[in-house]
Enzyme design. Structure first.
Site, short mmCIF file in Angstrom:
data_model
loop_
_atom_site.label_atom_id
_atom_site.label_comp_id
_atom_site.label_asym_id
_atom_site.label_seq_id
_atom_site.Cartn_x
_atom_site.Cartn_y
_atom_site.Cartn_z
CB VAL A 99 3.41 -7.30 8.22
CG1 VAL A 99 1.96 -7.57 7.85
CG2 VAL A 99 4.22 -6.92 6.98
CG ASP A 100 6.38 -2.04 9.97
OD1 ASP A 100 6.08 -1.25 9.06
OD2 ASP A 100 5.95 -1.91 11.13
CG HIS A 115 -3.26 -6.64 6.76
ND1 HIS A 115 -3.12 -5.60 5.88
CD2 HIS A 115 -4.60 -6.82 6.90
CE1 HIS A 115 -4.32 -5.18 5.49
NE2 HIS A 115 -5.24 -5.90 6.10
CB CYS A 144 6.13 -31.22 11.41
SG CYS A 144 5.29 -30.08 10.28
N1 APR Z 1 3.45 10.44 4.63
C1 APR Z 1 2.13 10.41 4.31
N2 APR Z 1 1.58 9.53 3.43
C2 APR Z 1 2.43 8.65 2.83
C3 APR Z 1 3.82 8.62 3.12
C4 APR Z 1 4.32 9.56 4.06
N3 APR Z 1 5.62 9.61 4.39
N4 APR Z 1 4.38 7.62 2.36
C5 APR Z 1 3.39 7.07 1.64
N5 APR Z 1 2.21 7.68 1.92
C6 APR Z 1 0.88 7.33 1.41
C7 APR Z 1 0.82 7.04 -0.06
O1 APR Z 1 0.45 8.20 -0.79
C8 APR Z 1 -0.26 5.94 -0.15
O2 APR Z 1 -1.51 6.49 -0.56
O3 APR Z 1 0.54 6.13 2.07
C9 APR Z 1 -0.39 5.40 1.27
C10 APR Z 1 -0.07 3.94 1.38
O4 APR Z 1 -1.07 3.24 0.69
P1 APR Z 1 -0.79 1.71 0.25
O5 APR Z 1 0.54 1.63 -0.38
O6 APR Z 1 -2.00 1.26 -0.51
O7 APR Z 1 -0.67 0.93 1.62
P2 APR Z 1 -1.85 0.41 2.54
O8 APR Z 1 -3.03 1.32 2.46
O9 APR Z 1 -1.27 0.18 3.88
O10 APR Z 1 -2.21 -1.01 1.87
C11 APR Z 1 -3.12 -1.85 2.56
O11 APR Z 1 -2.60 -3.63 1.01
O12 APR Z 1 -1.05 -4.89 -0.16
C12 APR Z 1 -1.84 -4.85 0.97
O13 APR Z 1 -1.41 -6.02 2.94
C13 APR Z 1 -1.00 -4.90 2.22
O14 APR Z 1 -1.43 -3.87 4.36
C14 APR Z 1 -1.35 -3.63 2.96
C15 APR Z 1 -2.71 -3.28 2.38
#
Ligand code: APR
Length: 241
Positions: A99-100, A115, A144
């Site tokens: 969402v960034d 999202h 409003c």
């Molecule tokens: N390079 C590669 N992988 C990375 C890096 C990086 N620099 N940094 C983090 N990761 C990996 C982590 O190991 C993790 O498994 O990215 C993954 C991010 O997973 P989540 O934190 O679960 O994020 P995401 O899958 O986007 O979550 C989905 O959950 O909370 C909701 O709405 C929120 O959009 C989000 C959704």
């Protein structure tokens, strides 16, 4: 690197990004074992329709923190590489759970935000939207009288129908589907790699930690940062094109 070869062989490449795409910009992800936001906090208490309704103080301070952090961060080189690959016709679409707004800020044009966006807030009553800076000025009421909430999808809410429709279509058309930085634990976004696979695509998952769908992938790149993988792949593509 095999990823560069798969990209050159593909006539239609779709990217799905998660929070791991933005950690190298300084934004925490959600489920990384050490640093994920949901390792310290309960998403239901902070980022859900229940929190919006019954824990409004916690809800507001959580999103003030996230909006303030977002304002201090920028897209990194990996976001710019994806935008460059789109401009060169090497990838067609970026579907993001983030969402960034970093993909658009880095120059990507075809971005599907599954999202929503933390860049704006909208009125829960009249739907009027405003810059999310409002939260940093402690402005939570619409003209409003309704409550201004971030334009993100909360736990318990439906995803924007048009974004879902576009993302499903992109996954069905993909010949190569690349996941960057997602644990693939949240539905329905985590269905997209399987839809692509079922429609004949090659599946690549780039993620520091194991994901729920690694067994379905044709290529898994683990324990390597996305920024490094994209930079190395970009260099390979330069040499081959
Ligand atoms: N390079 C590669 N992988 C990375 C890096 C990086 N620099 N940094 C983090 N990761 C990996 C982590 O190991 C993790 O498994 O990215 C993954 C991010 O997973 P989540 O934190 O679960 O994020 P995401 O899958 O986007 O979550 C989905 O959950 O909370 C909701 O709405 C929120 O959009 C989000 C959704």
């Amino acid at each position: 690197m095999l990823l560069a070869k798969l990209m050159l062989d593909s006539k239609h490449t779709v990217i799905l990004t998660g929070a791991g795409m933005s950690t190298e910009s300084g934004l925490p992800d959600f489920r990384s074992v050490q640093t994920g936001l949901w390792q310290q906090e309960d998403p239901q208490r902070l980022a859900s329709t229940h929190a919006l309704q019954y824990h409004r103080e916690d809800f507001i301070s959580f999103y003030q923190y996230r909006i303030r952090t977002l304002r201090q961060c920028q897209p990194h080189a990996g976001h710019r590489i994806l935008a460059d690959w789109e401009a060169r016709g090497l990838i067609q679409t970026v579907i993001t759970q983030n969402v960034d707004g970093f993909h658009q800020q880095a120059g990507s044009r075809k971005v599907i935000e599954l999202h929503g966006s933390l860049r704006t807030v909208r009125c829960a009553r009249c739907n009027q939207s405003d810059e999310s800076e409002a939260y940093l000025d402690d402005t939570f009421s619409c003209t409003c009288g309704g409550f201004l909430r971030p334009s993100v999808v909360l736990f318990g809410e439906a995803l924007p129908a048009e974004a879902v429709e576009q993302a499903w279509r992109a996954a069905e058309q993909a010949k190569l589907f690349i996941v960057l930085g997602s644990s693939l634990q949240v539905s329905p976004a985590n269905q997209l790699p399987l839809i692509a696979k079922r429609n004949g695509a090659q599946l690549v998952i780039v993620n520091l930690e194991p994901t729920e769908l690694d067994e379905w992938a044709d290529l898994v790149i683990q324990n390597r940062k996305i920024g490094d993988v994209l930079a190395e792949t970009d260099r390979e593509l330069e040499q081959r094109i």
